[in-house]
Write a protein that holds these residues in place. Structure first.
Motif, PDB file in Angstrom:
ATOM      1  N   LYS A   2       1.080 -16.861 -55.109  1.00 47.12           N
ATOM      2  CA  LYS A   2       0.258 -17.587 -56.058  1.00 47.12           C
ATOM      3  C   LYS A   2      -0.665 -16.638 -56.812  1.00 47.12           C
ATOM      4  CE  LYS A   2      -1.667 -20.354 -53.192  1.00 47.12           C
ATOM      5  NZ  LYS A   2      -2.443 -21.399 -52.553  1.00 47.12           N
ATOM      6  N   ARG A   3      -0.868 -16.925 -58.065  1.00 51.07           N
ATOM      7  CA  ARG A   3      -1.813 -16.200 -58.908  1.00 51.07           C
ATOM      8  C   ARG A   3      -2.706 -17.216 -59.603  1.00 51.07           C
ATOM      9  NH1 ARG A   3      -1.893 -10.883 -57.554  1.00 51.07           N
ATOM     10  NH2 ARG A   3       0.208 -10.132 -57.394  1.00 51.07           N
ATOM     11  N   PHE A   4      -3.922 -16.815 -59.854  1.00 53.17           N
ATOM     12  CA  PHE A   4      -4.883 -17.683 -60.527  1.00 53.17           C
ATOM     13  C   PHE A   4      -5.347 -17.018 -61.815  1.00 53.17           C
ATOM     14  CE2 PHE A   4      -5.221 -18.802 -56.067  1.00 53.17           C
ATOM     15  CZ  PHE A   4      -5.226 -20.187 -56.113  1.00 53.17           C
ATOM     16  N   ILE A   5      -5.350 -17.782 -62.884  1.00 54.59           N
ATOM     17  CA  ILE A   5      -5.962 -17.369 -64.130  1.00 54.59           C
ATOM     18  C   ILE A   5      -7.253 -18.168 -64.219  1.00 54.59           C
ATOM     19  CG2 ILE A   5      -5.760 -17.389 -66.635  1.00 54.59           C
ATOM     20  CD1 ILE A   5      -2.680 -17.278 -66.059  1.00 54.59           C
ATOM     21  N   TYR A   6      -8.350 -17.500 -64.498  1.00 48.98           N
ATOM     22  CA  TYR A   6      -9.635 -18.178 -64.484  1.00 48.98           C
ATOM     23  C   TYR A   6     -10.483 -17.748 -65.666  1.00 48.98           C
ATOM     24  CZ  TYR A   6     -11.265 -13.759 -62.550  1.00 48.98           C
ATOM     25  OH  TYR A   6     -11.543 -12.427 -62.373  1.00 48.98           O
ATOM     26  N   ILE A   7     -11.447 -18.590 -65.990  1.00 46.27           N
ATOM     27  CA  ILE A   7     -12.471 -18.258 -66.978  1.00 46.27           C
ATOM     28  C   ILE A   7     -13.806 -18.465 -66.293  1.00 46.27           C
ATOM     29  CG2 ILE A   7     -13.487 -18.784 -69.221  1.00 46.27           C
ATOM     30  CD1 ILE A   7     -10.776 -19.808 -70.124  1.00 46.27           C
ATOM     31  N   GLY A  19      -9.796 -13.835 -66.355  1.00 48.60           N
ATOM     32  CA  GLY A  19      -9.318 -12.947 -65.302  1.00 48.60           C
ATOM     33  C   GLY A  19      -8.064 -13.471 -64.638  1.00 48.60           C
ATOM     34  N   LEU A  20      -7.443 -12.588 -63.854  1.00 46.76           N
ATOM     35  CA  LEU A  20      -6.227 -12.891 -63.103  1.00 46.76           C
ATOM     36  C   LEU A  20      -6.425 -12.357 -61.699  1.00 46.76           C
ATOM     37  CD1 LEU A  20      -3.151 -13.709 -63.055  1.00 46.76           C
ATOM     38  CD2 LEU A  20      -2.685 -11.348 -63.688  1.00 46.76           C
ATOM     39  N   CYS A  21      -6.132 -13.186 -60.683  1.00 46.69           N
ATOM     40  CA  CYS A  21      -6.305 -12.739 -59.299  1.00 46.69           C
ATOM     41  C   CYS A  21      -5.346 -13.489 -58.389  1.00 46.69           C
ATOM     42  CB  CYS A  21      -7.746 -12.953 -58.842  1.00 46.69           C
ATOM     43  SG  CYS A  21      -8.226 -14.683 -58.708  1.00 46.69           S
ATOM     44  N   SER A  22      -5.243 -13.009 -57.158  1.00 48.12           N
ATOM     45  CA  SER A  22      -4.396 -13.694 -56.180  1.00 48.12           C
ATOM     46  C   SER A  22      -5.222 -14.515 -55.194  1.00 48.12           C
ATOM     47  CB  SER A  22      -3.543 -12.680 -55.424  1.00 48.12           C
ATOM     48  OG  SER A  22      -4.373 -11.761 -54.771  1.00 48.12           O
ATOM     49  N   ASP A  23      -6.500 -14.215 -55.051  1.00 43.50           N
ATOM     50  CA  ASP A  23      -7.389 -14.974 -54.161  1.00 43.50           C
ATOM     51  C   ASP A  23      -8.656 -15.309 -54.934  1.00 43.50           C
ATOM     52  OD1 ASP A  23      -8.886 -16.107 -52.177  1.00 43.50           O
ATOM     53  OD2 ASP A  23      -8.577 -14.486 -50.733  1.00 43.50           O
ATOM     54  N   LEU A  24      -8.746 -16.539 -55.390  1.00 42.63           N
ATOM     55  CA  LEU A  24      -9.845 -16.947 -56.258  1.00 42.63           C
ATOM     56  C   LEU A  24     -11.196 -16.901 -55.552  1.00 42.63           C
ATOM     57  CD1 LEU A  24     -10.379 -17.850 -59.130  1.00 42.63           C
ATOM     58  CD2 LEU A  24      -9.968 -20.190 -58.418  1.00 42.63           C
ATOM     59  N   LEU A  25     -11.255 -17.337 -54.302  1.00 45.59           N
ATOM     60  CA  LEU A  25     -12.529 -17.332 -53.587  1.00 45.59           C
ATOM     61  C   LEU A  25     -13.047 -15.915 -53.357  1.00 45.59           C
ATOM     62  CD1 LEU A  25     -11.925 -20.212 -51.032  1.00 45.59           C
ATOM     63  CD2 LEU A  25     -13.371 -20.237 -53.063  1.00 45.59           C
ATOM     64  N   ASN A  56       4.478 -18.023 -59.968  1.00 45.57           N
ATOM     65  CA  ASN A  56       5.310 -16.881 -60.316  1.00 45.57           C
ATOM     66  C   ASN A  56       4.441 -15.769 -60.910  1.00 45.57           C
ATOM     67  OD1 ASN A  56       7.066 -15.062 -61.592  1.00 45.57           O
ATOM     68  ND2 ASN A  56       8.550 -16.671 -62.063  1.00 45.57           N
ATOM     69  N   GLU A  57       4.558 -14.548 -60.386  1.00 47.82           N
ATOM     70  CA  GLU A  57       3.712 -13.445 -60.843  1.00 47.82           C
ATOM     71  C   GLU A  57       3.956 -13.087 -62.304  1.00 47.82           C
ATOM     72  OE1 GLU A  57       3.334  -9.992 -58.338  1.00 47.82           O
ATOM     73  OE2 GLU A  57       3.782 -11.197 -56.574  1.00 47.82           O
ATOM     74  N   ASP A  58       5.214 -13.065 -62.715  1.00 48.77           N
ATOM     75  CA  ASP A  58       5.525 -12.709 -64.100  1.00 48.77           C
ATOM     76  C   ASP A  58       4.988 -13.751 -65.077  1.00 48.77           C
ATOM     77  OD1 ASP A  58       6.840 -10.406 -63.266  1.00 48.77           O
ATOM     78  OD2 ASP A  58       8.767 -11.451 -63.077  1.00 48.77           O
ATOM     79  N   MET A  59       5.156 -15.020 -64.717  1.00 44.64           N
ATOM     80  CA  MET A  59       4.635 -16.084 -65.574  1.00 44.64           C
ATOM     81  C   MET A  59       3.112 -16.033 -65.638  1.00 44.64           C
ATOM     82  SD  MET A  59       7.155 -19.265 -64.574  1.00 44.64           S
ATOM     83  CE  MET A  59       6.129 -20.449 -65.392  1.00 44.64           C
TER      84      MET A  59
END
Length: 118
Positions: A2-7, A19-25, A56-59
């Motif tokens: 899982k990947r998270f895109i955040y503002i 930003g982009l991360c794998s662990d939002l917390l 998906n990491e690429d997406m």
């Protein structure tokens, strides 16, 4: 994975950081520990106002690149589509993660059984 895109923004909504991360917390905790990483202390990035979960990491990388090119009005429109009041979503994430954790000690179950008589 899982990947998270955040503002994330500051308290006055002056700055919007994508930003982009794998662990939002963990990432949000990092922002708390490093308050002057991007800006001075008056413009501390501490309010999560938008995030997406992508499997998906690429997406996720493509979506991150796309959202990063948005102008400020486009980012505001994206945020308002899911968070009209610009509330800090960190509170809900912390509550949800607390509910998912197992208790450290489970209550003991009585091992003695009563005989059933008819």
């Amino acid at each position: 994975m899982k990947r998270f895109i955040y503002i994330i923004t500051d308290r006055n909504r002056n700055n919007l950081h994508v930003g982009l991360c794998s662990d939002l917390l963990k990432t949000l905790d990092f922002y708390k520990q490093m308050p002057t990483l991007f800006f001075d202390s008056a413009q501390q990035l501490n309010r999560l106002v938008y995030f997406e979960e992508i499997n998906n990491e690429d997406m996720a990388m493509e979506r991150f690149k796309y959202v990063s090119t948005f102008t400020r009005p486009q980012k505001e429109k994206l945020i308002r589509s899911v968070n009209k009041e610009w509330i800090d979503l960190t509170l809900g994430l912390n509550l949800e993660s607390g509910l998912r954790q197992r208790p450290v000690m489970r209550p003991s179950v009585a091992t003695t059984r009563r005989a059933v008589t008819f």
